[in-house]
Design an enzyme around this catalytic site. Structure first.
Site, PDB file in Angstrom:
ATOM      1  N   ASN A   1      -0.386   0.964   6.615  1.00 19.63           N
ATOM      2  CA  ASN A   1       0.253  -0.091   5.825  1.00 19.63           C
ATOM      3  C   ASN A   1       0.630  -1.224   6.762  1.00 19.63           C
ATOM      4  O   ASN A   1       1.107  -0.978   7.875  1.00 19.63           O
ATOM      5  CB  ASN A   1       1.518   0.425   5.134  1.00 19.63           C
ATOM      6  CG  ASN A   1       1.226   1.249   3.909  1.00 19.63           C
ATOM      7  OD1 ASN A   1       0.073   1.428   3.517  1.00 19.63           O
ATOM      8  ND2 ASN A   1       2.267   1.773   3.290  1.00 19.63           N
ATOM      9  N   GLY A   2       0.495  -2.469   6.298  1.00 18.15           N
ATOM     10  CA  GLY A   2       0.883  -3.607   7.114  1.00 18.15           C
ATOM     11  C   GLY A   2      -0.308  -4.470   7.474  1.00 18.15           C
ATOM     12  O   GLY A   2      -1.417  -4.315   6.944  1.00 18.15           O
TER      13      GLY A   2
ATOM     14  N   HIS B   1      12.217 -36.349 -19.297  1.00 18.18           N
ATOM     15  CA  HIS B   1      11.772 -36.922 -18.023  1.00 18.18           C
ATOM     16  C   HIS B   1      10.363 -36.470 -17.654  1.00 18.18           C
ATOM     17  O   HIS B   1      10.013 -36.397 -16.480  1.00 18.18           O
ATOM     18  CB  HIS B   1      12.763 -36.556 -16.915  1.00 18.18           C
ATOM     19  CG  HIS B   1      14.132 -37.107 -17.140  1.00 18.18           C
ATOM     20  ND1 HIS B   1      14.430 -38.450 -17.083  1.00 18.18           N
ATOM     21  CD2 HIS B   1      15.300 -36.495 -17.474  1.00 18.18           C
ATOM     22  CE1 HIS B   1      15.708 -38.641 -17.342  1.00 18.18           C
ATOM     23  NE2 HIS B   1      16.263 -37.471 -17.585  1.00 18.18           N
TER      24      HIS B   1
ATOM     25  N   GLU C   1      13.860 -16.354 -15.093  1.00 19.39           N
ATOM     26  CA  GLU C   1      13.489 -14.942 -15.044  1.00 19.39           C
ATOM     27  C   GLU C   1      12.699 -14.544 -16.286  1.00 19.39           C
ATOM     28  O   GLU C   1      11.704 -13.815 -16.195  1.00 19.39           O
ATOM     29  CB  GLU C   1      14.741 -14.078 -14.899  1.00 19.39           C
ATOM     30  CG  GLU C   1      14.514 -12.591 -15.022  1.00 19.39           C
ATOM     31  CD  GLU C   1      13.536 -12.029 -13.999  1.00 19.39           C
ATOM     32  OE1 GLU C   1      13.091 -10.890 -14.210  1.00 19.39           O
ATOM     33  OE2 GLU C   1      13.210 -12.708 -13.006  1.00 19.39           O
TER      34      GLU C   1
ATOM     35  N   LYS D   1       4.379  -3.811  -6.672  1.00 20.64           N
ATOM     36  CA  LYS D   1       5.820  -3.623  -6.815  1.00 20.64           C
ATOM     37  C   LYS D   1       6.557  -3.982  -5.531  1.00 20.64           C
ATOM     38  O   LYS D   1       7.619  -4.584  -5.565  1.00 20.64           O
ATOM     39  CB  LYS D   1       6.114  -2.171  -7.194  1.00 20.64           C
ATOM     40  CG  LYS D   1       7.589  -1.855  -7.423  1.00 20.64           C
ATOM     41  CD  LYS D   1       8.113  -2.548  -8.664  1.00 20.64           C
ATOM     42  CE  LYS D   1       9.518  -2.108  -9.010  1.00 20.64           C
ATOM     43  NZ  LYS D   1      10.063  -2.873 -10.155  1.00 20.64           N
TER      44      LYS D   1
ATOM     45  N   CYS E   1       0.838  -1.183   0.000  1.00 21.40           N
ATOM     46  CA  CYS E   1       0.000   0.000   0.000  1.00 21.40           C
ATOM     47  C   CYS E   1       0.878   1.240   0.000  1.00 21.40           C
ATOM     48  O   CYS E   1       2.080   1.177   0.207  1.00 21.40           O
ATOM     49  CB  CYS E   1      -0.906   0.010   1.222  1.00 21.40           C
ATOM     50  SG  CYS E   1      -1.818  -1.525   1.456  1.00 21.40           S
TER      51      CYS E   1
ATOM     52  N   ARG F   1       3.076   0.796  -6.856  1.00 18.07           N
ATOM     53  CA  ARG F   1       3.225  -0.199  -5.795  1.00 18.07           C
ATOM     54  C   ARG F   1       2.098  -1.221  -5.827  1.00 18.07           C
ATOM     55  O   ARG F   1       2.194  -2.272  -5.203  1.00 18.07           O
ATOM     56  CB  ARG F   1       3.261   0.497  -4.424  1.00 18.07           C
ATOM     57  CG  ARG F   1       4.500   1.348  -4.213  1.00 18.07           C
ATOM     58  CD  ARG F   1       4.384   2.192  -2.964  1.00 18.07           C
ATOM     59  NE  ARG F   1       4.355   1.413  -1.752  1.00 18.07           N
ATOM     60  CZ  ARG F   1       5.413   1.186  -0.964  1.00 18.07           C
ATOM     61  NH1 ARG F   1       6.593   1.674  -1.304  1.00 18.07           N
ATOM     62  NH2 ARG F   1       5.296   0.493   0.136  1.00 18.07           N
TER      63      ARG F   1
ATOM     64  N   LYS G   1       8.815 -13.010 -16.419  1.00 22.66           N
ATOM     65  CA  LYS G   1       8.448 -11.757 -17.078  1.00 22.66           C
ATOM     66  C   LYS G   1       7.249 -11.957 -17.993  1.00 22.66           C
ATOM     67  O   LYS G   1       6.324 -11.149 -18.011  1.00 22.66           O
ATOM     68  CB  LYS G   1       9.629 -11.217 -17.899  1.00 22.66           C
ATOM     69  CG  LYS G   1      10.698 -10.560 -17.077  1.00 22.66           C
ATOM     70  CD  LYS G   1      10.204  -9.249 -16.467  1.00 22.66           C
ATOM     71  CE  LYS G   1      10.886  -8.993 -15.141  1.00 22.66           C
ATOM     72  NZ  LYS G   1      10.522  -9.863 -14.040  1.00 22.66           N
TER      73      LYS G   1
ATOM     74  N   GLU H   1       4.085 -12.524 -15.897  1.00 21.52           N
ATOM     75  CA  GLU H   1       3.679 -11.331 -15.152  1.00 21.52           C
ATOM     76  C   GLU H   1       2.882 -10.354 -16.001  1.00 21.52           C
ATOM     77  O   GLU H   1       1.859  -9.830 -15.552  1.00 21.52           O
ATOM     78  CB  GLU H   1       4.914 -10.590 -14.623  1.00 21.52           C
ATOM     79  CG  GLU H   1       5.562 -11.175 -13.399  1.00 21.52           C
ATOM     80  CD  GLU H   1       6.763 -10.352 -12.972  1.00 21.52           C
ATOM     81  OE1 GLU H   1       6.806  -9.951 -11.799  1.00 21.52           O
ATOM     82  OE2 GLU H   1       7.658 -10.097 -13.804  1.00 21.52           O
TER      83      GLU H   1
ATOM     84  N   TRP I   1      -4.129  -1.987  -0.954  1.00 21.17           N
ATOM     85  CA  TRP I   1      -4.154  -3.326  -1.551  1.00 21.17           C
ATOM     86  C   TRP I   1      -4.885  -4.220  -0.557  1.00 21.17           C
ATOM     87  O   TRP I   1      -4.435  -4.411   0.561  1.00 21.17           O
ATOM     88  CB  TRP I   1      -2.730  -3.814  -1.794  1.00 21.17           C
ATOM     89  CG  TRP I   1      -2.641  -5.169  -2.415  1.00 21.17           C
ATOM     90  CD1 TRP I   1      -2.690  -6.377  -1.778  1.00 21.17           C
ATOM     91  CD2 TRP I   1      -2.484  -5.471  -3.797  1.00 21.17           C
ATOM     92  NE1 TRP I   1      -2.560  -7.397  -2.676  1.00 21.17           N
ATOM     93  CE2 TRP I   1      -2.434  -6.874  -3.929  1.00 21.17           C
ATOM     94  CE3 TRP I   1      -2.377  -4.683  -4.956  1.00 21.17           C
ATOM     95  CZ2 TRP I   1      -2.287  -7.510  -5.156  1.00 21.17           C
ATOM     96  CZ3 TRP I   1      -2.223  -5.328  -6.179  1.00 21.17           C
ATOM     97  CH2 TRP I   1      -2.186  -6.718  -6.270  1.00 21.17           C
TER      98      TRP I   1
END
Length: 602
Positions: free
Chosen positions: A98-99, A500, A477, A597, A2, A27, A481, A484, A74
């Site tokens: 926040n939290g 396999h 990675e 973020k 947040c 964020r 991407k 996402e 959020w």
């Protein structure tokens, strides 16, 4: 996750708060609101909505006042709704939070306020608790309430009967403070207020900030004055705009040659890696028997590259751990363990808690972060900053490649100190490392070729990526991407594992992306490409220039570096591939659904 913004001063607060909230959108959030003290009504008036900040802008046009707080939320406790949005007001108290408060249900029952609450949130319960303790002394009320809270919190608080003043307190969740001639500012992220002053400080945990238009006073819970450590913003906040690019992500991809070079060059002395400017003692590289890398998501993939480099070059065993699982797996750790924590924001809660755990067990610590004064930076014994500058897009690009660049530097430093690289070999290593920025620029200069290749993925539901050796962690990675920002299911596999089980998923026209940068594994990777082609897969091959041959078709030619230095150029090509797929599908590249973020809750 947040975002918090606060201002009191000599200008109208609404515009400053809304501008700060727009900045904090990256964020991740699902609702937004502001509270501003109204001098005529003599109380803090709240305006808040589920949805984007634009809706809040439209609905708060008549808000007047020079002191206020704002928030982008959020959803954690309670769904996405106007009522659950912040700020929350209970009695005389208005706050943003926040939290996560872990014992909010017990506090709610203790206060007997269930039928008085307007939301389903833990945050409104905190407002009620502070209001219960409030008898005219705001600091006493805040301290008494905070002592009852279990969990993480960053709180910005206003009282109806104390006009034009803000109070703040925190545990883990960051609060940043600064001031100028026009007033005083607080935020959860320097991005929101960095334009007002290059000098700022991070509010110490379990201390109370009293913010007025002319001052910010910090005291501990015993009433003693605290002098927080002042920090200086070392990048131009004005450079955080898009600079003509349609998305921040494209801008940040294009910035990589510059920031990688800055990360490397700023730590070179007499042709060798040097961390003395950050006061990193050589002993942490020589007095460890093993290394544990702790990180999440993209940062963990950077750690996997680090593992490959350090084990191969230094001969030191390295384990890479998901931060969210680390403490719960009874890790083997002692005073001869070096823990390396990697986090772009320096606020990732899982990584932070794992770092604290490792230090309690006696491990030495080194953190790789991008944000000065961040919590992980302060909790770590040593810190190396990546010099990436502000990264706004949720999907990390330049933060990742600068993290990998730091791992190259750590590898060279450790190998040289341990006698694994001679002077000549170290110079050769650094010489190859110095070629990476120009190699990345080579890829960027030919980005239209990658754009053309991306057309083949636009209608795909599933995509697979295959590579061997160093290419495999690079593809982890790359796959992240693509997932996402394009919402295409993608999985990366070490090519040798195909037979396999994974090859059962390959059907006619399945898109497969093959990365071929490791000369010593070239023939084996070609065999694996042939395997999927024989099942009808449509293969896009990204091949290092000097490895091209008639045995496999080349879709995109990567610049030529030695095997161990291809991790960055290879992944930059994949960043562009994911970017073009997402943008051409008409998606919001910078703000993919359900993602934030900065992850500050477990």
């Amino acid at each position: 996750m947040c975002g918090i913004i606060g201002y009191t001063g000599y200008s109208e607060a609404r515009g400053i708060l809304l501008k700060g909230l727009k900045t904090l959108e990256y964020r991740g959030y699902d609702s937004a609101g502001i509270a501003v003290y109204h001098p005529e009504f003599k109380e803090n008036l709240v305006t808040k909505y589920a949805g984007r900040v634009e809706k809040l802008m439209e609905g708060s046009g008549d808000v007047k006042g020079t002191c206020g707080i704002g928030h982008t939320r959020w959803a954690t406790h309670g769904g996405v709704s106007d009522e659950n949005s912040h700020p929350h007001k209970f009695g005389n108290v208005t706050l943003v939070h926040n939290g996560i408060i872990e014992n909010y249900a017990a506090i709610k029952n203790q206060l007997g306020i269930a039928n008085k609450l307007r939301s389903e949130t833990d945050s409104e319960v905190v407002a009620a608790l502070i209001d219960t303790y409030y008898n005219g002394n705001p600091k006493e009320a805040i301290i008494s309430a905070v002592k009852e809270l279990s969990g993480t919190f960053g709180l910005a608080i206003m009282f109806d009967d104390i006009p034009n003043e803000i109070f703040a307190v925190r545990n883990v969740s960051p609060i940043i403070c600064c001031q100028n001639a026009d007033g005083a500012y607080i935020a959860s992220d320097i991005m929101a207020i960095g334009e007002y002053s290059e000098d700022y400080f991070v509010l110490p945990e379990f201390s109370v900030a009293h913010i007025t238009k002319d001052s910010i006073e910090v005291t501990d819970f015993k009433g003693n004055k605290v002098e927080p450590k002042m920090l200086k913003l070392d990048w131009d906040i004005k450079n955080s705009g898009k600079k003509g690019y349609p998305f921040y992500m494209e801008k940040e991809i294009m910035e990589q040659p510059e920031v990688i070079a800055k990360t490397i060059d700023s730590r070179m002395k007499d042709g060798k890696p040097d961390f003395s400017g950050e006061r990193v003692d050589d002993s942490i590289f020589t007095e460890c028997d093993n290394i544990t890398v702790i990180a999440c998501g993209t940062a963990m993939h950077a750690g996997l590259i680090g593992k490959f480099l350090i084990e191969k070059t230094c001969g030191v065993p390295v384990t890479v751990n998901m931060a969210s699982e680390y403490m719960y797996n009874d890790p083997i750790i002692n005073e001869r363990t070096l823990v390396i924590c990697v986090s772009q924001s320096g606020e990732t809660i899982d990584t932070l808690e794992a770092l604290k755990y490792a230090r309690r067990k006696g491990a030495r610590s080194l953190s790789i972060v991008n944000v000065k004064g961040s919590t992980i930076a302060r909790e770590s014994e040593n810190v190396i900053y990546t010099n990436a500058g502000p990264e706004i897009a949720v999907a990390s690009t330049k933060a990742y490649t600068t993290q990998v660049a730091v791992f190259y530097l750590i590898t060279a430093k450790m190998a040289y100190l341990r006698g694994k690289l001679s002077d000549e070999e170290c110079a050769e290593f650094i010489g190859e490392l110095a070629k990476i920025p120009s190699a990345v620029q080579d890829v960027l200069d030919r980005r239209t070729d990658i754009h053309r290749l991306s057309n083949g993925l636009l209608t795909a539901e599933h995509t697979f990526m295959i590579g061997r050796g160093l290419d495999y962690p690079s593809l982890l990675e790359a796959s992240l991407k693509l997932k996402e920002i394009s919402y295409i299911h993608s999985e990366a596999f070490a090519s040798g594992e195909l037979k396999h089980g994974t090859i059962a998923l390959i059907t006619d026209q399945t898109p497969v992306i093959a990365l071929v940068t490791q000369g010593n594994l070239m023939s084996k990777q070609v065999s694996n490409i042939r395997e999927v082609q024989s099942r009808g897969a449509n293969v896009l091959t990204f091949i290092r220039r000097d490895l091209k041959n008639k045995d496999v078709e080349c879709s995109f030619e990567l610049p030529e570096l030695k095997d161990d230095f291809m991790a960055i150029p290879g992944v930059v090509a994949m960043q562009l591939l994911a970017y073009y797929v997402s943008s051409d599908k008409g998606l919001d590249v910078d703000k993919p659904r359900n993602l934030a973020k900065v992850v500050t809750v477990e």
